[in-house]
Design an enzyme around this catalytic site. Sequence first.
Site, short mmCIF file in Angstrom:
data_model
loop_
_atom_site.label_atom_id
_atom_site.label_comp_id
_atom_site.label_asym_id
_atom_site.label_seq_id
_atom_site.Cartn_x
_atom_site.Cartn_y
_atom_site.Cartn_z
N GLU A 291 -13.25 0.49 -4.74
CA GLU A 291 -14.14 1.64 -4.88
C GLU A 291 -13.70 2.61 -5.97
O GLU A 291 -12.51 2.77 -6.23
CB GLU A 291 -14.19 2.42 -3.56
CG GLU A 291 -14.76 1.65 -2.39
CD GLU A 291 -14.83 2.48 -1.12
OE1 GLU A 291 -15.34 1.95 -0.12
OE2 GLU A 291 -14.38 3.65 -1.13
N TYR B 148 -13.15 9.19 3.50
CA TYR B 148 -13.71 8.10 2.70
C TYR B 148 -13.90 6.80 3.50
O TYR B 148 -14.23 5.77 2.92
CB TYR B 148 -12.86 7.91 1.44
CG TYR B 148 -13.08 9.10 0.52
CD1 TYR B 148 -14.07 9.08 -0.45
CD2 TYR B 148 -12.37 10.28 0.71
CE1 TYR B 148 -14.33 10.20 -1.23
CE2 TYR B 148 -12.62 11.40 -0.06
CZ TYR B 148 -13.60 11.35 -1.02
OH TYR B 148 -13.87 12.47 -1.78
N HIS C 185 0.80 -1.23 0.00
CA HIS C 185 0.00 0.00 0.00
C HIS C 185 0.83 1.29 0.00
O HIS C 185 0.72 2.13 0.89
CB HIS C 185 -0.98 -0.01 1.17
CG HIS C 185 -1.87 -1.21 1.18
ND1 HIS C 185 -2.72 -1.49 2.22
CD2 HIS C 185 -2.06 -2.22 0.28
CE1 HIS C 185 -3.39 -2.61 1.96
NE2 HIS C 185 -2.99 -3.07 0.79
#
Length: 373
Positions: free
Chosen positions: A248, A258, A154
């Site tokens: 998403e 978010y 990530h």
Amino acid sequence: MLKTSLLIFFSLLFISCSSPKKKNDIAINTQTKKSYKTNKVVDNLDNPWGMTWLPDGAMLITEKSGTLIHFKNGVKTKVKNVPEVYNRGQGGLLDIELHPDYATNGWIYITHASKNGSGDGGNTQLIRCKLDGDALTNIAVLYKATPNTTKGQHFGSRIVFDKEGYLYFSIGERGNRDVNPQDIKRDGGKIYRLNDDGTIPKDNPFVNEEGAKKGIYTYGNRNPQGMDIHPTTGKIWIHEHGPKGGDEVNIIKKGANYGWPIISYGINYSGTKFTDKTKEQGMEQPIYYWVPSIAPCGMTFVTGDVYPEWKGNLLVGSLKFNYIEMLTLDGEKVTSRDKIAEDIGRVRNVKQGPDGYIYIAVEGDGIFKVIPN
């Protein structure tokens, strides 16, 4: 009895018609008429992560391992003086983008995983530089996320300029799910906005928040690896990886949260739940989400007249299922899904070039050009 049966029937019909359709209930069309072919234009690439085009038509291609390639007329040249990258897991040499006024100022922007700073491991770094012949020059660090960590997941990371010249880039939450994304005093799990020289815009949402990272524009993101500017509205769209399910598509808004990991349409990779919530007051809902995950990477809006039937659609690469997903839009709503370039391989990036053609970067292979029949 008849009246009761009719009452039940119409009540059920009303509920069925009035209930909102789940965003992931749109079945993908697997019978899309193939009106194109894919031609390989750059071969023998390992993991082509980012790509952009110079004014003379040459391509600059980042390989995650740390190599920057200049490609023109079939000739690949390794660019010299590329900063050392932290090549671990999903980290390495990542995205690349030109300044909107590149023809005048020559600035190139690159994100990469870097060991700079204290602590073992690395984190995402944004630099700008210039290309002089076959070497990078004038290299300056504009942003370096902290802290370093040896975790391999990530890092983000995509780069986009908006119509006002602000620079946006993404950093994933670096595998620290329960700490980074919801804390504006920490890097990771964010979209950042800077001026083109790396300074902080005065109207960034958290510039007056004590201890906050001033470059943050949105938070509560997981790992955004797709970003593009809407050709009409000028809004910045992103997509981000969910865990198992819950990838998403989002439109970024100043200071918005978010939701990761408080809300999600996904579950742990083990199959267990980490949250029971898909909605929460003050947290954004996605424009669209995928269950199961497609592992999205790279995205681009289709503009121009090369593909008249696709114009205005959004293309998203799938690492997991080896194709491009085309989302047909009605404003900010997804109305249909189609598969493009099926079985092409693990799609690391998809981007529309300045010539109007779509280019697809595929891991362990190369870069393909989509040509209409």
